[in-house]
Design a protein around this motif. Structure first.
Motif, short mmCIF file in Angstrom:
data_model
loop_
_atom_site.label_atom_id
_atom_site.label_comp_id
_atom_site.label_asym_id
_atom_site.label_seq_id
_atom_site.Cartn_x
_atom_site.Cartn_y
_atom_site.Cartn_z
N LEU A 169 -7.05 68.09 42.03
CA LEU A 169 -8.48 68.32 41.86
C LEU A 169 -9.22 67.06 41.42
O LEU A 169 -10.29 66.75 41.94
N ASN A 170 -8.68 66.33 40.45
CA ASN A 170 -9.26 65.04 40.10
C ASN A 170 -8.52 63.98 40.92
O ASN A 170 -7.48 63.48 40.54
N ARG A 171 -9.07 63.62 42.06
CA ARG A 171 -8.38 62.82 43.07
C ARG A 171 -7.80 61.53 42.50
O ARG A 171 -6.78 61.05 42.96
N LEU A 172 -8.46 60.96 41.50
CA LEU A 172 -7.96 59.74 40.88
C LEU A 172 -8.54 59.59 39.48
O LEU A 172 -9.59 60.14 39.16
N ASN A 173 -7.79 58.87 38.66
CA ASN A 173 -8.24 58.51 37.30
C ASN A 173 -8.83 57.11 37.41
O ASN A 173 -8.11 56.12 37.51
N GLU B 51 -13.44 63.28 41.22
CA GLU B 51 -12.87 62.05 40.69
C GLU B 51 -13.11 61.92 39.19
O GLU B 51 -14.19 62.22 38.69
N ASP B 52 -12.07 61.47 38.50
CA ASP B 52 -12.13 61.14 37.07
C ASP B 52 -12.42 62.35 36.17
O ASP B 52 -12.86 62.18 35.03
N ALA B 53 -12.20 63.56 36.68
CA ALA B 53 -12.32 64.73 35.81
C ALA B 53 -11.22 64.68 34.76
O ALA B 53 -10.09 64.28 35.04
N ASP B 54 -11.54 65.06 33.53
CA ASP B 54 -10.58 65.00 32.43
C ASP B 54 -9.74 66.27 32.38
O ASP B 54 -10.23 67.37 32.64
N VAL B 55 -8.48 66.09 32.02
CA VAL B 55 -7.57 67.22 31.85
C VAL B 55 -7.90 67.93 30.54
O VAL B 55 -7.94 67.31 29.48
N LEU C 164 2.64 57.38 39.38
CA LEU C 164 3.28 56.09 39.13
C LEU C 164 3.50 55.34 40.44
O LEU C 164 4.12 55.85 41.36
N GLY C 165 2.95 54.12 40.51
CA GLY C 165 3.08 53.31 41.71
C GLY C 165 1.99 53.55 42.74
O GLY C 165 2.00 52.91 43.79
N TYR C 166 1.04 54.46 42.46
CA TYR C 166 -0.05 54.77 43.39
C TYR C 166 -1.38 54.66 42.64
O TYR C 166 -1.44 54.68 41.41
N ASN C 167 -2.46 54.63 43.39
CA ASN C 167 -3.79 54.55 42.79
C ASN C 167 -4.56 55.85 42.94
O ASN C 167 -5.79 55.87 42.99
N ARG C 168 -3.85 56.96 42.99
CA ARG C 168 -4.48 58.26 43.12
C ARG C 168 -3.54 59.32 42.56
O ARG C 168 -2.40 59.03 42.20
#
Length: 318
Positions: free
Chosen positions: A65-69, A232-236, A96-100
């Motif tokens: 749901l939050n495509r990326l941090n 994007e960037d939604a907080d857990v 880990l190792g990805y940008n999403r």
């Protein structure tokens, strides 16, 4: 006349094999043999360890749901923990190792590991008229066949028909069945070799049988994550990990099968030769695969398994 070729090899220190199983999925394995033959009485012992594994699954990548941090992507996340500066908890960052952020949703097609341990008493008979040598053998075989059956389901608030109990949430459900087959019994068969100049032609057949003590463990695991928003960037907000619907079962079966090998070797030196050939292992009945069906479609407790393919490796004689 040319010098007589060296005697046929009695043991192999290393050999590898690549094969396919009954579902025609590629796998890889190794075969190790070590043994000795007493020259005065022409008998000895041979130990064999064969291992083989295959892992085939159908995978679909789903964005979370939050495509990326974004903070993690920029190298300045909010919640950094000592001593190495990783995000805490780790699940709040990008993969880990990805940008999403994503899940790899898997559906296992064919996955197992096979280990076979053999101890055989061998005899070397007198050479035939044209130089062939026959080695009868009888022994014990212990097989460990571990099967994995699993699938995953993913649903989020973006799906057309969400069925989550929390707003702005996603749920990954993993259904797993781990089945162990512990097979032990006897076997008998033979090996045959014939040398011609630097080449050695050989083959063998072993028939095995015994009891299979089976057990399975099934489990349904849920990973639920809720966010303060979608995108994007939604907080857990929170994450729930829970294991439900655990189930165990066991069974006993009779198994039997055969092991066929054919190969050709080329003598490099007096002690070292190269070998290549084929091998077929057929467990004709008595294997439990797929689990009991408590969380996944049921398997069967009396299945057959075929493994076949090419072999290559080295042979060391002393």
């Amino acid at each position: 006349p040319p010098p007589a070729p060296p005697p046929p090899p009695h043991y192999t220190l290393f050999e590898s094999s690549a094969a396919s199983d009954v579902y025609k999925r590629q796998g890889w394995g190794d075969r190790y043999e070590i043994g000795y033959m007493l020259p005065d009485v022409d008998n000895g012992w041979l130990f064999n360890w064969t291992r083989y594994g295959v892992g085939e699954s159908f995978t679909v990548r789903r964005e979370r749901l939050n495509r990326l941090n974004i903070d993690d992507l920029n190298g300045d996340p909010d919640n950094i923990g000592p001593p190495f500066g990783f995000i805490v908890p780790a699940g709040d960052g990008n993969n880990l190792g990805y940008n999403r952020r994503f899940y790899d949703i898997q559906d296992v097609q064919n996955m197992f590991s096979y280990n076979s341990y053999e101890l055989n008493k061998t005899w070397r008979l007198e050479p035939y008229h044209y130089g062939g040598i026959l080695e009868p053998m009888i022994g014990l075989r212990w097989i460990r066949f571990n099967d994995v059956n699993a699938r995953q389901d993913y649903v989020s608030a973006l799906d057309l028909v969400p069925y989550l109990d929390y707003p702005n949430a996603e749920k990954l459900t993993t259904y797993t069945a781990l089945t162990d087959n512990e097979m032990f019994g006897g076997q008998l068969g033979f090996r045959y070799f014939k040398s011609r100049q630097r080449f050695t032609y050989g083959g063998g057949l072993l028939v095995f049988f015994g009891g299979n003590w089976q057990s399975t463990f099934s489990n349904q695991y849920e990973d639920i994550t809720s966010y303060d928003n979608i995108g994007e960037d939604a907080d857990v907000v929170f994450q729930i990990n829970q294991s439900i619907a655990e189930f165990r079962d066991r069974n006993d079966e009779f198994f039997f099968g055969f092991d066929v090998r054919g190969e050709i070797g080329y003598q490099l030196t007096k002690m070292v030769s190269m070998r290549a050939g084929f091998q077929i292992i057929d467990i004709a009945r008595g294997v439990w695969r797929g689990g009991d069906g408590s969380v996944i479609a049921p398997g069967g407790k009396d299945q057959d398994v075929q493994m076949y393919g090419a072999t290559f490796g080295l042979n060391l004689n002393h």
